[in-house]
Structure formats: structure tokens, C-alpha cells
Design a protein around this motif. Structure first.
Motif, short mmCIF file in Angstrom:
data_model
loop_
_atom_site.label_atom_id
_atom_site.label_comp_id
_atom_site.label_asym_id
_atom_site.label_seq_id
_atom_site.Cartn_x
_atom_site.Cartn_y
_atom_site.Cartn_z
N ASN A 63 40.40 -15.68 -29.90
CA ASN A 63 40.91 -14.35 -29.56
C ASN A 63 42.40 -14.21 -29.88
N ARG A 86 34.21 -8.62 -34.70
CA ARG A 86 35.17 -7.96 -33.83
C ARG A 86 35.68 -6.63 -34.41
N THR A 132 30.57 -13.83 -31.20
CA THR A 132 29.60 -12.79 -30.85
C THR A 132 28.21 -13.25 -31.25
#
Length: 242
Positions: A63, A86, A132
Motif C-alpha cells: 500500500n 487498485r 486483491t
């Protein structure tokens, strides 16, 4: 070398490449004080040597890497990257992507005795923070599956080995390496192709050095036989479609 001769040698063009601070060997990994290694490092270093570039690898949590690349813009390139990842963070940023460096087969690693279970029997799934698990999003969004995240995969695999997680969503080659070399339990978890899985293309991306990506694409085409040999060296298996 004399001063005059030294002045004739052009300095290397230096670029920063943001990489994931993650054990994802054999595809890529950071270890020993965040030193970047694995298949991707060898390919990128080959390209840099050919072009006379100097690459400095900056390892960041997944992140945090997005923030440095997209918001702070302190990095010249990001690896790995994919235009589908993302999208909530990318907004209107004009990101350019190279051709595919390697394709990652990602899916559910489960206990051998649980292989073949239906998706409705999977109640808990683990993956790394910032990743994800696309094929499982509908079930996660509907609360049919509880998602657990961690900063690394080893802990998640340990939880699955102890039957505290039903499955771990991870690259299959990476999982097999971690199970055999780090956890000393080869075959303790197995890939279940009957559960949702996906193939994800890994590319190099940039916001401002498109000319380098053009050179990199040409390198990938020209060195395809050598890249295939490197995949064999690192035990990266070429699997079929989804």
C-alpha cells in the motif's frame, strides 16, 4: 584513468524502481535488508546493463508503494504493476505499462484433504495486505467469505496448515517455494484448480519515462529465449489458461 579520460565517460542514467517489500520468490522478493532479488531482479538488471542504466530498487509495503508512486511521485517506475490493480487509487493518472514480464497463476492453496471442496464450503481466505483476490470478491462482499490480511504470506500459510484458514490466495509457485524452503512442509498445502483462480500479468509501469518502457519492450521481445531459460532456472511454471 586520467581526469580527461574520466570526463569523456558519460555518467549512467539513474532511475528508481519501487518494488514490493514482500517475500514473493521466485518471482521477486526482498530480503537481507530489503535487497531486491528473484527472477524480476535478474531480468531488470540484464536490461539496465545492456542500456547503460543504473537502477536503484526501493522496497516498500504494497500500500505504501502505491502512495509513493501515484501520490508523492518519488519513484520513476513501479514493479510489478497491472492496469487492473487498485483502480480506486489510480484515478486519472496517466500510467504507462510495459509488455508482460511474467504471468502469475494465482489461486487457493488448501489442505490436501480439502482439495475439491465447493466454493460455498470456503468460509475464510487469507492474502497479503494490498493484494486483491479478484475471483473471490463477490463472496467477500456478500460476507460469505471472511478475508484475513497480513503483511506477509508465511504467517497466512501457517494458519492454513493449522486449519485456521480454509485457503490462502497466492501465486502457486511462490506458495510451493515457501512451503518447501521456509516452512519445511512441502505439499502441506496444494493448489485447488477447482476453486476460482486467475492469471495476472506483471509489468513495469511509469508515469514519465515512456521511452524507457519502449526500450524494455524491445528487450523482452529480443531476449525471449533467454527469459524462458531464466523461468526454468527459477522454477516458474508456465500454466494453461484460467
Amino acid at each position: 584513468m586520467t581526469g580527461a579520460a574520466a570526463a569523456d565517460v558519460a555518467p549512467l542514467k539513474s532511475y528508481t524502481i519501487g518494488v514490493e517489500d514482500l517475500q514473493y520468490y521466485p518471482l521477486h522478493t526482498t530480503s537481507n535488508g530489503n535487497a531486491f532479488g528473484g527472477f524480476a531482479r535478474e531480468v531488470l538488471d540484464m536490461f539496465a546493463k545492456e542500456k547503460g542504466y543504473a537502477f536503484r530498487y526501493v522496497a516498500l509495503p504494497v500500500n505504501r508503494l502505491y502512495v509513493a508512486f501515484l501520490n508523492e511521485r518519488t519513484l520513476d517506475f513501479k514493479y510489478p504493476d497491472n492496469p487492473k490493480w487498485r483502480e480506486d487509487l489510480r484515478g486519472a493518472a496517466r500510467i504507462r505499462y510495459s509488455a508482460t514480464l511474467v504471468t502469475s497463476e494465482e489461486g487457493a492453496m488448501v489442505l490436501p484433504q480439502n482439495k475439491g471442496r465447493a466454493l460455498r464450503q470456503i468460509k475464510s481466505l487469507g492474502t497479503v495486505l494490498g493484494f486483491t483476490p479478484w475471483p473471490y470478491l463477490p463472496a467477500i462482499d456478500s460476507k460469505a467469505i471472511a478475508l484475513s490480511t497480513s503483511s506477509g504470506f508465511e504467517g497466512l500459510l501457517r494458519h492454513a496448515l493449522a486449519n485456521h484458514l480454509d485457503a490462502v490466495y497466492i501465486n502457486v509457485d511462490v506458495a510451493n517455494y515457501l512451503l518447501a524452503e521456509e516452512l519445511k512442509t512441502p505439499g502441506g498445502l496444494v493448489f485447488d484448480p477447482g476453486l476460482p483462480h486467475a492469471r495476472s500479468d506483471f509489468s513495469l509501469s511509469t508515469l514519465r519515462h515512456v521511452e524507457v518502457l519502449t526500450e524494455f519492450d524491445a528487450f523482452l521481445r529480443r531476449e525471449r529465449p533467454q527469459l524462458q531459460a531464466l523461468k526454468l532456472k527459477y522454477g516458474i511454471e508456465e500454466r494453461g489458461g484460467p
